[in-house]
Motif scaffolding. Structure first.
Motif, PDB file in Angstrom:
ATOM      1  N   ALA A 125     -27.464  12.798  29.760  1.00 47.71           N
ATOM      2  CA  ALA A 125     -27.706  11.650  28.878  1.00 47.71           C
ATOM      3  C   ALA A 125     -26.962  11.814  27.550  1.00 47.71           C
ATOM      4  CB  ALA A 125     -29.197  11.474  28.626  1.00 47.71           C
ATOM      5  N   ARG A 126     -26.906  13.026  27.043  1.00 43.96           N
ATOM      6  CA  ARG A 126     -26.206  13.277  25.774  1.00 43.96           C
ATOM      7  C   ARG A 126     -24.708  13.088  25.957  1.00 43.96           C
ATOM      8  NH1 ARG A 126     -27.810  15.047  20.594  1.00 43.96           N
ATOM      9  NH2 ARG A 126     -29.768  14.788  21.677  1.00 43.96           N
ATOM     10  N   ILE A 127     -24.164  13.558  27.078  1.00 40.51           N
ATOM     11  CA  ILE A 127     -22.738  13.384  27.359  1.00 40.51           C
ATOM     12  C   ILE A 127     -22.418  11.901  27.508  1.00 40.51           C
ATOM     13  CG2 ILE A 127     -20.854  13.943  28.948  1.00 40.51           C
ATOM     14  CD1 ILE A 127     -21.937  16.377  27.397  1.00 40.51           C
ATOM     15  N   THR A 181     -23.926   9.424  26.088  1.00 36.03           N
ATOM     16  CA  THR A 181     -23.944   8.856  24.739  1.00 36.03           C
ATOM     17  C   THR A 181     -22.642   9.154  24.003  1.00 36.03           C
ATOM     18  OG1 THR A 181     -26.338   9.141  24.658  1.00 36.03           O
ATOM     19  CG2 THR A 181     -25.208   8.825  22.553  1.00 36.03           C
ATOM     20  N   LEU A 182     -22.145  10.376  24.140  1.00 31.48           N
ATOM     21  CA  LEU A 182     -20.881  10.748  23.486  1.00 31.48           C
ATOM     22  C   LEU A 182     -19.702   9.971  24.045  1.00 31.48           C
ATOM     23  CD1 LEU A 182     -21.377  14.607  23.238  1.00 31.48           C
ATOM     24  CD2 LEU A 182     -21.351  12.977  21.345  1.00 31.48           C
ATOM     25  N   VAL A 183     -19.672   9.790  25.358  1.00 30.37           N
ATOM     26  CA  VAL A 183     -18.580   9.053  25.995  1.00 30.37           C
ATOM     27  C   VAL A 183     -18.615   7.592  25.562  1.00 30.37           C
ATOM     28  CG1 VAL A 183     -17.692   8.219  28.207  1.00 30.37           C
ATOM     29  CG2 VAL A 183     -18.329  10.614  27.946  1.00 30.37           C
ATOM     30  N   LYS A 184     -19.805   7.003  25.538  1.00 33.55           N
ATOM     31  CA  LYS A 184     -19.933   5.597  25.144  1.00 33.55           C
ATOM     32  C   LYS A 184     -19.617   5.382  23.670  1.00 33.55           C
ATOM     33  CE  LYS A 184     -23.115   3.984  28.669  1.00 33.55           C
ATOM     34  NZ  LYS A 184     -24.416   3.360  28.951  1.00 33.55           N
ATOM     35  N   ALA A 185     -19.702   6.416  22.862  1.00 35.50           N
ATOM     36  CA  ALA A 185     -19.388   6.299  21.440  1.00 35.50           C
ATOM     37  C   ALA A 185     -17.886   6.146  21.198  1.00 35.50           C
ATOM     38  CB  ALA A 185     -19.911   7.519  20.691  1.00 35.50           C
ATOM     39  N   ASP A 186     -17.076   6.506  22.193  1.00 37.09           N
ATOM     40  CA  ASP A 186     -15.627   6.380  22.088  1.00 37.09           C
ATOM     41  C   ASP A 186     -15.230   4.910  22.273  1.00 37.09           C
ATOM     42  OD1 ASP A 186     -12.885   6.582  22.163  1.00 37.09           O
ATOM     43  OD2 ASP A 186     -12.839   8.124  23.723  1.00 37.09           O
ATOM     44  N   ILE A 204     -19.241  10.655  34.345  1.00 36.13           N
ATOM     45  CA  ILE A 204     -20.075  11.361  33.368  1.00 36.13           C
ATOM     46  C   ILE A 204     -20.481  12.721  33.931  1.00 36.13           C
ATOM     47  CG2 ILE A 204     -22.251  11.310  32.088  1.00 36.13           C
ATOM     48  CD1 ILE A 204     -20.210   9.282  31.073  1.00 36.13           C
ATOM     49  N   PHE A 205     -20.846  12.754  35.206  1.00 41.85           N
ATOM     50  CA  PHE A 205     -21.213  14.018  35.846  1.00 41.85           C
ATOM     51  C   PHE A 205     -20.042  14.999  35.821  1.00 41.85           C
ATOM     52  CE2 PHE A 205     -21.219  16.768  39.584  1.00 41.85           C
ATOM     53  CZ  PHE A 205     -22.386  17.469  39.372  1.00 41.85           C
TER      54      PHE A 205
END
Length: 110
Positions: free
Chosen positions: A37-39, A41-46, A57-58
């Protein structure tokens, strides 16, 4: 920046310092598992990423876990070679300088 190794026996097993092939795999995996879930969130922040599938994501999460595990093993070897129980920033710096696969980290720890 330093990090004390508190459970030396467990860390040694997980970092591959025993001769035994039968490591406590599940415990070792838990030490290096990142929250998906944290990863996500980081990817979607880009701003450049519009859609990211669950599989991507996995894969990003797994690749990051493997990278951190490899880096930790190399830093642990340096630390053990100097007979210390504490990891310092200079240990990471020496790994970045000596191993070509970490050359992209040059200057990132400044």
């Amino acid at each position: 920046m330093s990090m004390e190794i508190t459970d030396n026996a467990k860390t040694s097993k997980c970092l591959g310092n025993t001769g035994s092939e039968h490591l406590e795999t599940e415990k070792c995996e838990r030490l290096t598992r990142l929250p998906i879930a944290r990863i996500r969130t980081l990817v979607k922040a880009d701003d450049d990423v519009s859609i990211a599938s669950q599989e991507s994501i996995f894969l990003i999460t797994k690749a990051t876990e493997l990278f951190v595990e490899c880096l930790a093993k190399n830093v642990y070897k340096v630390m053990q070679g100097q007979k210390r129980k504490t990891i310092y920033k200079k240990d990471l710096d020496s790994i970045v300088e000596t191993l070509d696969e970490y050359a992209f980290l040059e200057g990132a720890l400044e």
